[in-house]
Design a protein around this motif. Structure first.
Motif, short mmCIF file in Angstrom:
data_model
loop_
_atom_site.label_atom_id
_atom_site.label_comp_id
_atom_site.label_asym_id
_atom_site.label_seq_id
_atom_site.Cartn_x
_atom_site.Cartn_y
_atom_site.Cartn_z
N SER A 100 0.79 -1.23 0.00
CA SER A 100 0.00 0.00 0.00
C SER A 100 0.82 1.28 0.00
O SER A 100 0.28 2.35 -0.23
N ALA A 146 -0.58 4.96 1.22
CA ALA A 146 -1.98 4.81 1.61
C ALA A 146 -2.19 3.74 2.69
O ALA A 146 -3.32 3.41 3.02
N VAL A 155 -1.99 3.77 5.86
CA VAL A 155 -2.73 4.20 7.05
C VAL A 155 -4.23 3.92 6.88
O VAL A 155 -4.90 3.48 7.80
N ILE A 156 -4.71 4.14 5.69
CA ILE A 156 -6.13 3.93 5.42
C ILE A 156 -6.42 2.47 5.03
O ILE A 156 -7.36 1.86 5.54
N LYS A 157 -5.61 1.92 4.15
CA LYS A 157 -5.87 0.60 3.60
C LYS A 157 -5.65 -0.54 4.60
O LYS A 157 -6.28 -1.59 4.48
N ARG A 168 -6.07 -0.57 7.99
CA ARG A 168 -6.71 -0.42 9.31
C ARG A 168 -7.19 -1.75 9.87
O ARG A 168 -7.02 -2.04 11.06
#
Length: 154
Positions: free
Chosen positions: A97, A100, A102-104, A106
């Motif tokens: 990732s 990204a 941090v978002i992907k 979780r």
């Protein structure tokens, strides 16, 4: 033996090197005051090690061991032995990732945190890690070598 007197038996019975002999000689006066020094040549290596590294049979824990060293051992053991799948899933997600993550990642992060927290709160696991730490500390006090150096030497 008088306080501060050189220890002739120290040099002839102790074969781990001059650095340890010097360190032991520096620490001897403290131990002599506590009557921990025994000149028995049969037991001299263990006694000399305990002069500057502590009593190998002591099971008491200092505050730093309770609050830092044992929790560190628990984290490492949980990460490397108990939560292997969760660590791998989170690592793979982060590698795939990039920015990204941090978002992907979780979900994987939450699963990893849950697994680690579960092991941190397990009293049997805590006792196991404490006993392993005490065994390693005891062996270090006997030999003067940390575990990673003992295994590399053999």
């Amino acid at each position: 033996m008088k306080l501060g007197e050189p220890l002739p038996s120290l040099h002839k019975n102790f074969g781990h090197g001059t650095l340890l002999v010097e360190r032991a000689a520096i620490m001897v006066p403290i131990q002599v005051q506590n009557n921990d020094y025994d000149e028995d040549p049969e037991d001299s290596e263990v006694k000399i090690c305990s002069l500057f590294l502590g009593n190998p049979d002591d099971r008491k824990l200092r505050k730093v061991e309770l609050e830092v060293m044992i929790p560190k051992k628990m984290r490492e053991k949980a990460r490397d032995e108990k939560c292997v799948e969760e660590v791998k899933a989170f690592t793979d997600c982060c590698k795939n990732s990039s920015i990204a993550m941090v978002i992907k990642c979780r979900t994987q992060n939450s699963l990893l945190k849950d697994c680690l927290t579960r092991w941190y709160q397990d009293e049997e696991f805590k006792a196991l890690c404490r006993n392993e730490y005490l065994s390693e500390r005891s062996e270090f006090r006997r030999t003067g070598l940390q575990q990673k150096h003992r295994t590399a030497a053999h």
